[in-house]
Design a protein around this motif. Structure first.
Motif, PDB file in Angstrom:
ATOM      1  N   LYS A  35     -29.538 -19.666  -6.181  1.00 39.60           N
ATOM      2  CA  LYS A  35     -28.459 -19.878  -5.226  1.00 39.60           C
ATOM      3  C   LYS A  35     -27.406 -20.836  -5.796  1.00 39.60           C
ATOM      4  O   LYS A  35     -27.728 -21.828  -6.437  1.00 39.60           O
ATOM      5  N   TYR A  36     -26.130 -20.497  -5.526  1.00 44.01           N
ATOM      6  CA  TYR A  36     -24.951 -21.247  -5.978  1.00 44.01           C
ATOM      7  C   TYR A  36     -24.855 -21.320  -7.499  1.00 44.01           C
ATOM      8  O   TYR A  36     -24.372 -22.280  -8.061  1.00 44.01           O
ATOM      9  N   ARG A  37     -25.359 -20.301  -8.154  1.00 43.06           N
ATOM     10  CA  ARG A  37     -25.189 -20.215  -9.612  1.00 43.06           C
ATOM     11  C   ARG A  37     -24.268 -19.035  -9.897  1.00 43.06           C
ATOM     12  O   ARG A  37     -24.324 -18.021  -9.182  1.00 43.06           O
ATOM     13  N   TYR A  38     -23.474 -19.156 -10.918  1.00 45.74           N
ATOM     14  CA  TYR A  38     -22.568 -18.049 -11.216  1.00 45.74           C
ATOM     15  C   TYR A  38     -23.141 -17.190 -12.326  1.00 45.74           C
ATOM     16  O   TYR A  38     -23.761 -17.658 -13.256  1.00 45.74           O
ATOM     17  N   ILE A  39     -22.873 -15.892 -12.160  1.00 45.48           N
ATOM     18  CA  ILE A  39     -23.432 -14.918 -13.098  1.00 45.48           C
ATOM     19  C   ILE A  39     -22.506 -14.815 -14.316  1.00 45.48           C
ATOM     20  O   ILE A  39     -22.957 -14.938 -15.453  1.00 45.48           O
ATOM     21  N   PHE A  92     -30.105 -10.714  -3.957  1.00 40.68           N
ATOM     22  CA  PHE A  92     -29.097 -11.775  -3.815  1.00 40.68           C
ATOM     23  C   PHE A  92     -27.712 -11.156  -3.598  1.00 40.68           C
ATOM     24  O   PHE A  92     -27.497  -9.979  -3.907  1.00 40.68           O
ATOM     25  N   VAL A  93     -26.822 -12.017  -3.012  1.00 35.91           N
ATOM     26  CA  VAL A  93     -25.451 -11.572  -2.753  1.00 35.91           C
ATOM     27  C   VAL A  93     -24.523 -12.464  -3.568  1.00 35.91           C
ATOM     28  O   VAL A  93     -24.675 -13.686  -3.559  1.00 35.91           O
ATOM     29  N   SER A  94     -23.605 -11.825  -4.315  1.00 34.86           N
ATOM     30  CA  SER A  94     -22.654 -12.628  -5.094  1.00 34.86           C
ATOM     31  C   SER A  94     -21.247 -12.420  -4.504  1.00 34.86           C
ATOM     32  O   SER A  94     -20.941 -11.338  -4.003  1.00 34.86           O
ATOM     33  N   ASP A  95     -20.421 -13.466  -4.563  1.00 39.77           N
ATOM     34  CA  ASP A  95     -19.076 -13.351  -3.987  1.00 39.77           C
ATOM     35  C   ASP A  95     -18.085 -12.858  -5.040  1.00 39.77           C
ATOM     36  O   ASP A  95     -18.490 -12.459  -6.131  1.00 39.77           O
ATOM     37  N   ASN A  96     -16.797 -12.928  -4.712  1.00 39.13           N
ATOM     38  CA  ASN A  96     -15.800 -12.367  -5.630  1.00 39.13           C
ATOM     39  C   ASN A  96     -15.650 -13.157  -6.922  1.00 39.13           C
ATOM     40  O   ASN A  96     -15.058 -12.699  -7.881  1.00 39.13           O
ATOM     41  N   ASN A  97     -16.241 -14.361  -6.969  1.00 40.93           N
ATOM     42  CA  ASN A  97     -16.261 -15.128  -8.232  1.00 40.93           C
ATOM     43  C   ASN A  97     -17.583 -14.942  -8.977  1.00 40.93           C
ATOM     44  O   ASN A  97     -17.891 -15.701  -9.890  1.00 40.93           O
ATOM     45  N   SER A  98     -18.378 -13.966  -8.499  1.00 43.58           N
ATOM     46  CA  SER A  98     -19.744 -13.694  -9.002  1.00 43.58           C
ATOM     47  C   SER A  98     -20.637 -14.935  -8.913  1.00 43.58           C
ATOM     48  O   SER A  98     -21.456 -15.191  -9.778  1.00 43.58           O
ATOM     49  N   ILE A  99     -20.409 -15.698  -7.820  1.00 42.78           N
ATOM     50  CA  ILE A  99     -21.299 -16.831  -7.539  1.00 42.78           C
ATOM     51  C   ILE A  99     -22.293 -16.354  -6.487  1.00 42.78           C
ATOM     52  O   ILE A  99     -21.909 -15.694  -5.513  1.00 42.78           O
ATOM     53  N   ILE A 100     -23.565 -16.669  -6.722  1.00 37.40           N
ATOM     54  CA  ILE A 100     -24.604 -16.213  -5.792  1.00 37.40           C
ATOM     55  C   ILE A 100     -24.562 -17.102  -4.551  1.00 37.40           C
ATOM     56  O   ILE A 100     -24.781 -18.313  -4.633  1.00 37.40           O
ATOM     57  N   SER A 130     -20.837  -8.354  -3.725  1.00 40.30           N
ATOM     58  CA  SER A 130     -21.841  -7.292  -3.953  1.00 40.30           C
ATOM     59  C   SER A 130     -23.239  -7.837  -3.705  1.00 40.30           C
ATOM     60  O   SER A 130     -23.486  -9.036  -3.825  1.00 40.30           O
ATOM     61  N   ILE A 131     -24.087  -6.903  -3.349  1.00 37.22           N
ATOM     62  CA  ILE A 131     -25.497  -7.259  -3.110  1.00 37.22           C
ATOM     63  C   ILE A 131     -26.331  -6.653  -4.245  1.00 37.22           C
ATOM     64  O   ILE A 131     -26.072  -5.536  -4.696  1.00 37.22           O
ATOM     65  N   HIS A 132     -27.302  -7.429  -4.721  1.00 32.09           N
ATOM     66  CA  HIS A 132     -28.115  -7.002  -5.873  1.00 32.09           C
ATOM     67  C   HIS A 132     -29.583  -6.908  -5.457  1.00 32.09           C
ATOM     68  O   HIS A 132     -30.077  -7.802  -4.772  1.00 32.09           O
ATOM     69  N   TYR A 133     -30.208  -5.853  -5.882  1.00 36.35           N
ATOM     70  CA  TYR A 133     -31.658  -5.705  -5.640  1.00 36.35           C
ATOM     71  C   TYR A 133     -32.318  -5.610  -7.007  1.00 36.35           C
ATOM     72  O   TYR A 133     -31.957  -4.766  -7.821  1.00 36.35           O
ATOM     73  N   LEU A 134     -33.278  -6.482  -7.265  1.00 38.62           N
ATOM     74  CA  LEU A 134     -33.895  -6.519  -8.601  1.00 38.62           C
ATOM     75  C   LEU A 134     -35.303  -5.903  -8.579  1.00 38.62           C
ATOM     76  O   LEU A 134     -36.131  -6.246  -7.739  1.00 38.62           O
ATOM     77  N   VAL A 135     -35.522  -4.976  -9.528  1.00 37.66           N
ATOM     78  CA  VAL A 135     -36.851  -4.338  -9.649  1.00 37.66           C
ATOM     79  C   VAL A 135     -37.541  -4.957 -10.857  1.00 37.66           C
ATOM     80  O   VAL A 135     -37.027  -4.834 -11.978  1.00 37.66           O
ATOM     81  N   PRO A 136     -38.691  -5.634 -10.670  1.00 39.40           N
ATOM     82  CA  PRO A 136     -39.355  -6.227 -11.837  1.00 39.40           C
ATOM     83  C   PRO A 136     -39.799  -5.145 -12.825  1.00 39.40           C
ATOM     84  O   PRO A 136     -40.322  -4.098 -12.409  1.00 39.40           O
ATOM     85  N   VAL A 137     -39.587  -5.388 -14.135  1.00 37.28           N
ATOM     86  CA  VAL A 137     -39.935  -4.352 -15.124  1.00 37.28           C
ATOM     87  C   VAL A 137     -41.391  -4.423 -15.576  1.00 37.28           C
ATOM     88  O   VAL A 137     -41.924  -3.440 -16.080  1.00 37.28           O
ATOM     89  N   LEU A 138     -42.025  -5.582 -15.335  1.00 39.33           N
ATOM     90  CA  LEU A 138     -43.407  -5.725 -15.815  1.00 39.33           C
ATOM     91  C   LEU A 138     -44.337  -4.645 -15.246  1.00 39.33           C
ATOM     92  O   LEU A 138     -45.067  -3.989 -16.008  1.00 39.33           O
TER      93      LEU A 138
END
Ligand code: ADP
Length: 590
Positions: free
Chosen positions: A217-221, A200-208, A280-288
């Motif tokens: 999508k459209y949720r803030y971190i 996902f990509v978040s903007d300068n307000n850390s909104i996805i 910023s762009i985020h890449y998530l690696v599942p931990v399971l």
């Protein structure tokens, strides 16, 4: 402590130590497994992230020139001076063509008040023409600084896009406007979804603003301040979309993200800054899967550990058994050695006793012999005395011729007595401790030569069959005595046989030589055989045999560690066999 108890205790100790160490070992293995999997996954995530970041930036940058190019177009600048002229249609067409050529989402032109004068979607019911977007930061920024950019959800279309803007100065230089290019970023999300990856990509307000997972999508971190919310509301960035917190939780090393309304999943987060500043762009690696890999490694280590432990125990048990077997073998060997020693001791003891027995038997036999001798010698002695007495009388009468006859008889009788005593000389001699190698064949030659005259006289046909050399452990005198006795007996036996035959042979037999002396005389009845070797057993006439020959042979053969036997073969005659062991020389060669 008993040995088997000790080894049992040792085995238990190994198991105990093994089980105490096991949890630590498994934890360590799982940790190593987890770290390894994590490293691999993060490395892969980093590579993917770089790829996605450059494709994201590429998607925006490729339109970077477009607002500037529109701003430079003379007709566009002219339109700002004459907004209601017929030029509007031309510019609308121009913008539509530009959009079609560049594949931008939409392209449009606003005047200084933010009113849209012309747009590439002028024919569309949702056309921007006539709409005022002065509240958008890309407009205010372009007017202020010449360029602007902004992500927002379209207030007219309701579709999200990235807006790039450039200030336009009218031909006269009196009017200003803004050329805008709207870039659709949605296709990027579709690519991420296809790859089944959490990006996902978040903007300068850390909104996805873009996400492969639609729920985020459209949720803030991070929590938004009132100021931020106010600015968002003012520039209507997300239009009617209600902004909600993502509800992300931070566990030690990873983020717990909501998957659906009820479910969550843990991820390792890799982040990269993007060129719209603050994005910023985020890449998530599942931990399971990482935990699953760690468990797998721990499981494998457990199996290996059990195998090793079993192996160690098995090796110990094997070496213990081998040692026990070795010890048992050593004990057995020692026992065997001592038994052999005992056997040797007993054997030499027995041999000594046997020798003593033979000697004492000989002495006992001497007693019998003494009686026999006195009987044998008494007769000739009485006769000698009678002949001597009558000789003396004949001398007084001067009958010399008769005296001579009496002396002749005395001589005959004394020579017979000397025969008897000479036989005994050999018999009373003790056997030498270790006899010399004697060539039996040479002794046969010698004895046959001695008896040659008698053989010829009796016209006996002699069959001799013996090798050139046959070494036995003996001494010459004994061997000759045996041969003389056996051959003399054979010659005596065939004295009245029509076609007298004597056979002598020598052959190898069971670590020794076997002598056979055969004749075709009368032989003997089976009843006689057991008496043959007794002293003074004789079937010959008085004066011809004393019954000592075979008895002496028997004693001599015993002395030489051999054996003698007599038999009367079915075809008639007599056969004597004497077996003597090889000499040391021959035995060694064998
Ligand atoms: P001797 O010859 O003085 O009688 P031996 O001990 O030599 O004493 O023999 C004992 C007896 O064994 C002989 O008297 C004879 O009866 C028997 N004997 C020995 N050799 C032969 C033979 N080759 N054939 C038949 N009888 C034999």
């Amino acid at each position: 402590m008993h040995k088997s108890d000790r080894s049992l205790w040792e085995m238990r100790r190994i198991w105990l130590v093994g089980f105490l160490l096991l949890p630590f070992l498994l934890a360590f293995a799982a940790w190593i497994g987890f770290q390894h999997a994590k490293e691999q996954a993060l490395q892969q995530a980093g590579e993917r992230l770089n790829l996605y970041a450059s494709s994201f930036e590429g998607a925006i940058n490729k339109y970077d020139y477009l607002p500037w190019m529109i701003a430079q177009t003379p007709d566009v600048r002219r339109l700002l001076d004459h907004p209601d002229s017929s030029l509007t249609d031309d510019i609308n067409s121009f913008l539509a063509d530009t959009r079609n050529t560049s594949l931008a989402d939409e392209v449009y032109l606003m005047d200084e008040q933010g009113l849209t004068l012309a747009s590439s979607n002028f024919q569309h019911p949702d056309s921007f023409v006539g709409n005022n977007y002065r509240f958008r930061p890309y407009f205010t920024e372009a007017i202020r600084s010449g360029r602007g950019s902004f992500f927002a959800i379209g207030t007219t279309t309701g579709l999200p896009g990235y807006f790039l803007s450039e200030r336009v100065t009218s031909e006269s230089g009196e009017q200003a406007g803004v050329a805008v290019v709207k870039v659709d970023l949605e296709p990027l999300q579709a690519d991420w979804q296809l790859a089944a990856e959490k990006v996902f990509v978040s903007d300068n307000n850390s909104i996805i603003v873009l996400s492969s997972h639609p729920q985020w999508k459209y949720r803030y971190i991070d929590v938004l301040s009132e100021e931020q919310l106010d600015a968002i509301r003012r520039n209507r960035q997300f239009d009617t979309v209600e902004l909600k917190p993502l509800g992300v939780q931070h566990n030690n090393h990873f983020k717990v993200m909501p998957e659906t309304d009820g479910e969550t999943a843990g991820y390792l987060n890799q982040t990269l800054d993007l060129s719209p500043s603050g994005w910023s762009i985020h890449y998530l690696v599942p931990v399971l899967p990482l935990y699953q890999f760690a468990l797998l490694v721990a499981g494998l280590v457990l199996i290996l550990y059990i195998l090793c432990l079993t192996g160690v125990l098995w090796m110990r048990e094997r070496s213990r058994r081998a040692q026990a077997a070795l010890k048992a073998e050593q004990r057995l060997r020692a026992l065997n050695d001592s038994l052999e020693d005992q056997v040797k001791e007993r054997t030499s003891e027995l041999q000594r006793i046997q020798r003593e027995l033979v000697q004492s038997e000989k002495l006992a036999a001497l007693g019998i012999m003494a009686a026999g001798l006195s009987h044998e010698l008494n007769q000739p002695l009485t006769a000698v005395r009678t002949y001597a007495a009558s000789g003396r009388k004949l001398l007084t009468r001067a009958l010399y011729q008769q005296v001579d006859t009496a002396l002749d008889k005395i001589m005959t009788l004394t020579s017979r007595m000397s025969d008897i005593t000479s036989q005994l000389k050999v018999f009373v001699r003790q056997a030498p401790a270790l006899s010399q190698p004697v060539d039996w064949s040479a002794r046969i030659d010698f004895v046959l030569e001695m008896l040659e005259h008698r053989i010829q006289q009796q016209q006996v046909s002699l069959h001799a069959d013996y090798p050139p050399q046959a070494l036995v452990r003996a001494d010459d005198a004994r061997i000759e005595q045996i041969l003389v006795n056996l051959l003399s007996n054979a010659l005596d036996a065939v004295s009245s046989t029509p076609d007298p035959q004597v056979k002598i042979s020598l052959q190898e037999n069971n670590q020794g030589w076997l002598l056979q002396v055969e004749d075709n005389g009368p032989g003997f009845a089976s009843e006689q055989i057991k008496h043959l070797f007794e002293p003074f057993y004789s079937t010959k006439n008085v004066g011809q045999g004393m019954g000592l020959g075979l008895f002496i042979c028997y004693g001599l053969v015993q002395d030489l560690d051999g054996h003698i036997r007599a038999e009367s073969p079915p075809e008639g005659g007599a056969r004597f066999e004497v077996w003597l062991p090889f000499s040391e020389q021959k035995a060694r060669a064998a």
